[in-house]
Design an enzyme around this catalytic site. Structure first.
Site, PDB file in Angstrom:
ATOM      1  N   HIS A 264      -9.908   2.520   3.566  1.00  0.00           N
ATOM      2  CA  HIS A 264      -9.768   3.975   3.457  1.00  0.00           C
ATOM      3  C   HIS A 264     -10.406   4.700   4.639  1.00  0.00           C
ATOM      4  O   HIS A 264     -10.995   5.766   4.484  1.00  0.00           O
ATOM      5  CB  HIS A 264     -10.381   4.478   2.142  1.00  0.00           C
ATOM      6  CG  HIS A 264      -9.640   4.037   0.922  1.00  0.00           C
ATOM      7  ND1 HIS A 264      -8.479   4.639   0.497  1.00  0.00           N
ATOM      8  CD2 HIS A 264      -9.887   3.027   0.045  1.00  0.00           C
ATOM      9  CE1 HIS A 264      -8.051   4.035  -0.613  1.00  0.00           C
ATOM     10  NE2 HIS A 264      -8.876   3.046  -0.901  1.00  0.00           N
ATOM     11  N   ASP A 324     -13.658  -0.143  -2.108  1.00  0.00           N
ATOM     12  CA  ASP A 324     -12.477  -0.463  -2.912  1.00  0.00           C
ATOM     13  C   ASP A 324     -11.233  -0.645  -2.042  1.00  0.00           C
ATOM     14  O   ASP A 324     -11.173  -0.194  -0.908  1.00  0.00           O
ATOM     15  CB  ASP A 324     -12.224   0.653  -3.935  1.00  0.00           C
ATOM     16  CG  ASP A 324     -11.864   1.966  -3.265  1.00  0.00           C
ATOM     17  OD1 ASP A 324     -12.560   2.331  -2.299  1.00  0.00           O
ATOM     18  OD2 ASP A 324     -10.895   2.626  -3.689  1.00  0.00           O
ATOM     19  N   GLU A 325     -10.256  -1.310  -2.612  1.00  0.00           N
ATOM     20  CA  GLU A 325      -8.896  -1.417  -2.071  1.00  0.00           C
ATOM     21  C   GLU A 325      -8.858  -1.749  -0.575  1.00  0.00           C
ATOM     22  O   GLU A 325      -8.167  -1.093   0.209  1.00  0.00           O
ATOM     23  CB  GLU A 325      -8.128  -0.114  -2.319  1.00  0.00           C
ATOM     24  CG  GLU A 325      -7.919   0.199  -3.801  1.00  0.00           C
ATOM     25  CD  GLU A 325      -7.081   1.432  -4.016  1.00  0.00           C
ATOM     26  OE1 GLU A 325      -6.151   1.393  -4.824  1.00  0.00           O
ATOM     27  OE2 GLU A 325      -7.367   2.462  -3.366  1.00  0.00           O
ATOM     28  N   VAL A 326      -9.556  -2.779  -0.180  1.00  0.00           N
ATOM     29  CA  VAL A 326      -9.548  -3.181   1.224  1.00  0.00           C
ATOM     30  C   VAL A 326      -8.292  -4.002   1.513  1.00  0.00           C
ATOM     31  O   VAL A 326      -8.034  -5.018   0.866  1.00  0.00           O
ATOM     32  CB  VAL A 326     -10.815  -3.997   1.569  1.00  0.00           C
ATOM     33  CG1 VAL A 326     -10.806  -4.382   3.053  1.00  0.00           C
ATOM     34  CG2 VAL A 326     -12.066  -3.203   1.228  1.00  0.00           C
TER      35      VAL A 326
END
EC number: 3.2.1.52
Length: 531
Positions: A264, A324-326
């Site tokens: 992100h 998160d969400e790498v």
């Protein structure tokens, strides 16, 4: 309390309270006793006053400003005629609410450990608010403001009431995303006001993300100059940030700033060349970028300097570091430099590389005497973190049910925050607030010690389809369902009673100028009487 007769008694008690003008109370207190006996409040003579023995006295900005706010909320800013009492007619009335605070924290910031309990007594002899802290006094003032009602003739009343109240969980948060759509300063300040009406106490500020970097850093000004939507109009200056933090403090609200890495972070790249991982197409760079590059010393030098600034700007003990969400595509599948780094370190998969980065970042932040909150992937990927790390659960069904995730996190000895069932950006036709209201944060198979590790939760308003044009009605009163679940007793769970109170409270929000959306058919008189 699972028996039908117990629930019947509880429902009757709630119905009795509803009949006694306590209907607008939101969230519902831990203990309340009220009656039909009522007292008149005269706007021109009513005042808030410090008790002579209170540790906080005039000059305490937290309460001085709260007294002014609540006087305006109660009576508006107009002038009122002085009351007259013809003949010897006796009128039951209250001229003041006396406030007594045991410890003065007037110049301090609220913390996770801050007490918010209060006792409110309104009877023939007294109109008294007692609390251990100024933060508890703020919660009591909000409750008092909701108890006051106006007759059809325009007279203000408050009923005889006894309340003993405290929050069930110490962390009751609301997340706003200011990267996907920039929210003006005024929108954030207005949101803080309504958070206080609902007794939320944490503003989780998801400041930056892939689309834009609106935080104006004095150490790295190029971050916002090159990463924001517009560096002149769509940034939060140092003065803006300072104003938000102080505005929140005066309402007993902590500001939990989030700077999410290593994923992100696409908006970080233009302002800090070399920070992001170049993606490859075959043997050549493709011109696109992935997460923060964890293989370079310069990455950690940047993070060390940047988070030194962040630690100084944001006074709360905790920072949210994301995690998160790498997207591992650029790391593991295409970038030769990353692959060489992994071989040297003996890493066999991307999770070990992620763990190395996050562990190093956590060490950096810890050196600045800060605690941290991370998203659940950090735990799921077995990153080694300090025992006092707070894990925020956001994934509803993947990889496991969120209550199973809460069980696993607390079983490992970590504190947990629940967000998964409270994503306000997910909208459906009809009254979806009741699904959020029915969530029980402790509905997992755990010991009392595990349950004690659940410190609360957050409602999240992600910004893909939300900006200042639709933020308010999408937030309120839906977020109030989460607020009550985190404040009130787990026995306060009757949907019918909640509906009656939330409908009434929504009308009160309209009166206060908050464009809260309806929760069913009907109307509010306050639609035409906003102050």
């Amino acid at each position: 309390m699972g028996c039908s007769c117990c629930r019947l008694v509880f429902s009757l008690l709630l119905a009795a309270a509803l009949a006694c003008r306590a209907a607008a109370l939101w969230p519902w207190p831990q203990y309340i006793r009220t009656s039909h006996r009522r007292y008149t409040l005269y706007p021109n003579i009513f005042q808030f006053r410090y008790h002579a023995g209170s540790a906080a006295q005039a000059g305490c900005a937290v309460l001085d400003e709260a007294f002014q706010r609540y006087r305006k909320l109660l009576f508006g800013s107009g002038s009122w005629p002085r009351p007259s009492f013809p003949g010897k007619r006796f009128v039951l009335g209250k001229e003041m609410l006396v406030v007594s605070v045991a410890t003065a924290e007037c110049d301090e910031y609220p913390t996770l450990e801050s007490a918010e309990n209060y006792n409110l007594t309104i009877n023939d002899d007294k109109c008294l608010l007692l609390s251990d802290t100024v933060w508890g006094a703020l919660r009591g003032l909000e409750t008092f403001s909701q108890l006051v009602w106006k007759s059809a003739e325009g007279t203000f009343f408050v009923n005889k009431t006894r309340i003993r109240d405290f929050p069930r969980f110490p962390h009751r948060g609301l997340l706003l995303d200011t990267s996907r759509h920039y929210l003006p300063l005024s929108s954030i300040l207005d949101t803080l006001d309504v958070m206080a009406y609902n007794k939320f106490n944490v503003f989780h500020w998801h400041l930056v993300d892939d689309p834009s970097f609106p935080y104006e850093s004095f150490t790295y000004p190029q971050l916002s100059r090159k990463g924001s939507y517009n560096p002149a109009t769509h940034v939060y200056t140092a003065q803006d940030v300072k104003e938000i933090i102080e505005y929140a403090r005066l309402r007993g609200i902590r500001v939990l700033a989030e700077f999410d890495t290593p994923g992100h972070t696409l908006s970080w790249g233009p302002g800090v060349p070399g920070l992001l991982t170049p993606c490859y197409s075959g043997s050549q760079p493709s011109g696109t970028f992935g997460p923060v590059n964890p293989s370079l010393n310069s990455t950690y030098e940047f993070m060390s300097t940047f988070f030194l600034e962040i630690s100084a700007v944001f006074p709360d003990f905790y920072l949210h570091l994301g995690g998160d969400e790498v997207d591992f595509t650029c790391w593991y599948e295409s970038n030769p430099g990353i692959q060489d780094f992994m071989k040297k370190k003996g890493f066999n998969d991307f999770k070990e590389l992620e763990s190395f980065y996050i562990h190093t970042l956590l060490d950096i932040v810890s050196a600045y005497d800060k605690g941290y909150v991370v998203w659940q992937e950090v735990f799921d990927n077995k990153v080694k973190v300090r025992p006092d790390t707070v894990i925020q659960v956001w994934r509803e069904t993947v990889p496991v049910d969120y209550m199973k995730e809460m069980e696993k996190i607390t079983q490992a000895g970590f504190r947990a925050l629940l967000s998964a069932p409270w994503y306000l950006n997910h909208i459906t036709y009809g009254p979806d607030w009741n699904d959020m209201y029915k969530v029980e944060p402790l509905a997992f198979d755990g010991t009392p010690e595990q349950e004690a590790l659940v410190i609360g939760g957050e409602a999240c308003m992600w910004g893909e389809y939300v900006d200042s044009t639709n933020l308010v009605p999408r937030l309120w009163p839906r977020a109030g369902a989460v607020a009550e679940r985190l404040w009130s007793s787990n026995l306060t769970n009757n949907l019918g009673f909640a509906y009656e109170r939330l409908s009434h409270f929504r009308c009160e929000l309209l009166r206060r100028g908050v464009q809260a959306q309806p929760i069913n058919v009907g109307y509010c008189e306050q639609e035409f009487e906003q102050t």
